[in-house]
Motif scaffolding. Structure first.
Motif, PDB file in Angstrom:
ATOM      1  N   VAL A   1       0.841  -1.200   0.000  1.00 16.27           N
ATOM      2  CA  VAL A   1       0.000   0.000   0.000  1.00 16.27           C
ATOM      3  C   VAL A   1       0.878   1.252   0.000  1.00 16.27           C
ATOM      4  CG1 VAL A   1      -1.661   1.352   1.333  1.00 16.27           C
ATOM      5  CG2 VAL A   1      -1.972  -1.120   1.106  1.00 16.27           C
TER       6      VAL A   1
ATOM      7  N   TRP B   1       1.134   4.011  -2.954  1.00 18.13           N
ATOM      8  CA  TRP B   1       0.812   5.407  -2.648  1.00 18.13           C
ATOM      9  C   TRP B   1       1.910   6.343  -3.169  1.00 18.13           C
ATOM     10  CZ3 TRP B   1      -2.911   8.631  -1.370  1.00 18.13           C
ATOM     11  CH2 TRP B   1      -2.575   9.893  -0.882  1.00 18.13           C
TER      12      TRP B   1
ATOM     13  N   PHE C   1      -4.326   6.181  -7.648  1.00 16.36           N
ATOM     14  CA  PHE C   1      -5.015   6.245  -6.354  1.00 16.36           C
ATOM     15  C   PHE C   1      -6.075   5.154  -6.241  1.00 16.36           C
ATOM     16  CE2 PHE C   1      -3.330  10.529  -6.969  1.00 16.36           C
ATOM     17  CZ  PHE C   1      -2.655  10.702  -5.764  1.00 16.36           C
ATOM     18  N   LEU C   2      -6.662   4.761  -7.380  1.00 14.30           N
ATOM     19  CA  LEU C   2      -7.602   3.643  -7.362  1.00 14.30           C
ATOM     20  C   LEU C   2      -6.893   2.354  -6.955  1.00 14.30           C
ATOM     21  CD1 LEU C   2     -10.375   2.425  -7.931  1.00 14.30           C
ATOM     22  CD2 LEU C   2      -9.706   2.193 -10.341  1.00 14.30           C
TER      23      LEU C   2
ATOM     24  N   VAL D   1      -4.251   2.168  -5.077  1.00  7.58           N
ATOM     25  CA  VAL D   1      -3.971   2.285  -3.641  1.00  7.58           C
ATOM     26  C   VAL D   1      -5.207   1.902  -2.832  1.00  7.58           C
ATOM     27  CG1 VAL D   1      -3.430   3.889  -1.768  1.00  7.58           C
ATOM     28  CG2 VAL D   1      -2.203   4.043  -3.942  1.00  7.58           C
ATOM     29  N   PHE D   2      -6.375   2.397  -3.265  1.00  7.53           N
ATOM     30  CA  PHE D   2      -7.622   2.115  -2.550  1.00  7.53           C
ATOM     31  C   PHE D   2      -7.914   0.614  -2.541  1.00  7.53           C
ATOM     32  CE2 PHE D   2     -12.269   1.493  -2.785  1.00  7.53           C
ATOM     33  CZ  PHE D   2     -12.615   1.984  -1.524  1.00  7.53           C
ATOM     34  N   LEU D   3      -7.762  -0.029  -3.694  1.00  3.55           N
ATOM     35  CA  LEU D   3      -8.042  -1.461  -3.781  1.00  3.55           C
ATOM     36  C   LEU D   3      -7.050  -2.274  -2.942  1.00  3.55           C
ATOM     37  CD1 LEU D   3      -8.862  -1.779  -7.595  1.00  3.55           C
ATOM     38  CD2 LEU D   3     -10.476  -1.759  -5.670  1.00  3.55           C
TER      39      LEU D   3
ATOM     40  N   ALA E   1      -5.462  -1.193  -0.334  1.00  2.85           N
ATOM     41  CA  ALA E   1      -5.761  -0.925   1.074  1.00  2.85           C
ATOM     42  C   ALA E   1      -6.916  -1.794   1.554  1.00  2.85           C
ATOM     43  CB  ALA E   1      -6.086   0.554   1.268  1.00  2.85           C
ATOM     44  N   LEU E   2      -7.906  -2.012   0.690  1.00  2.00           N
ATOM     45  CA  LEU E   2      -9.015  -2.898   1.055  1.00  2.00           C
ATOM     46  C   LEU E   2      -8.518  -4.323   1.296  1.00  2.00           C
ATOM     47  CD1 LEU E   2     -11.894  -1.782  -1.366  1.00  2.00           C
ATOM     48  CD2 LEU E   2     -11.655  -1.295   1.087  1.00  2.00           C
TER      49      LEU E   2
END
Length: 221
Positions: free
Chosen positions: A117, A121, A133-134, A136-138, A140-141
């Protein structure tokens, strides 16, 4: 080469060319004094003075010790590490390491996705694109899901770690005694005291190291 499982869970690896050049002579001298045959030397990435005892006829040294200690003090530290594997001491040391494997494995399991992550980032910030950033979001999930899944095992691992400390008894003291018998006690205590002096004043004083230094001084008379 070090087994893949050892590299992942224990954090061991082969010495780099620079590390090998620094440890070769001290390590050869320690093995000569010990007279216990040939042992394999691996490195574990750590800023600590000592590494945990590994498996079989294998000895580990921290990257901090391998890269920064002068030869005499490095020999003292290596004598301590070898002391964990000599004679009957090898049994308790091996049991202690195996009992604490679950905790290290879980720490590695948690560290890996979150390190990804952080890496994603940094790339997203450099790219300045939504797709970054998408990602990173995925990621992070995924990291959050892994964290939730291992919460209960982490608690179990904590209990196992406490049990491992009970099994360990006084391994550091016994390994220090082995270094003293090899005639490297003075070099070891110098390394320990130097490590204590170099501790960040903002951090808690390393009481286990202070007690080790005191114990070594008593053994040396």
């Amino acid at each position: 080469m070090a087994p893949l499982g050892a590299r992942a869970v224990y954090g061991y690896r082969e010495p780099t060319a620079e590390e090998r050049a620094r440890v070769e002579m001290p390590w050869r001298e320690v093995q000569r004094r010990a007279g216990g045959g040939v042992y394999r030397l691996l490195v574990v990435e750590s800023n600590e003075l000592n590494a945990c005892a590994p498996f079989g006829r294998t000895v580990a040294v921290t990257s901090h010790a391998a890269r920064s200690l002068p030869p005499a003090r490095l020999a003292g530290v290596l004598a301590h590490e070898l002391g964990h594997s000599l004679g009957w001491r090898a049994g308790p040391a091996f049991v202690r390491v195996q009992v604490t494997v679950p905790g290290r494995a879980l720490a590695w399991t948690l560290r890996t996705p979150w390190s990804l992550v952080v890496s994603l980032w940094k790339r997203a910030v450099a790219w300045h694109r939504p797709i970054g950033f998408l990602g990173v979001f995925l990621m992070a999930l995924v990291a959050m899901a892994v964290t939730v899944v291992v919460v209960v095992p982490a608690l179990v691992a904590r209990v196992v770690l406490m049990a491992g400390r009970m099994v360990a008894g006084r391994p550091e003291s016994r390994a220090d005694a082995a270094a003293v018998r090899m005639g490297l006690g003075a070099d070891l205590v110098a390394a320990v005291e130097h490590h204590i002096d170099g501790t960040d004043p903002a951090k808690r004083m390393p009481l286990p190291l202070i007690r080790r230094a005191e114990g070594l001084r008593r053994r040396l008379g």
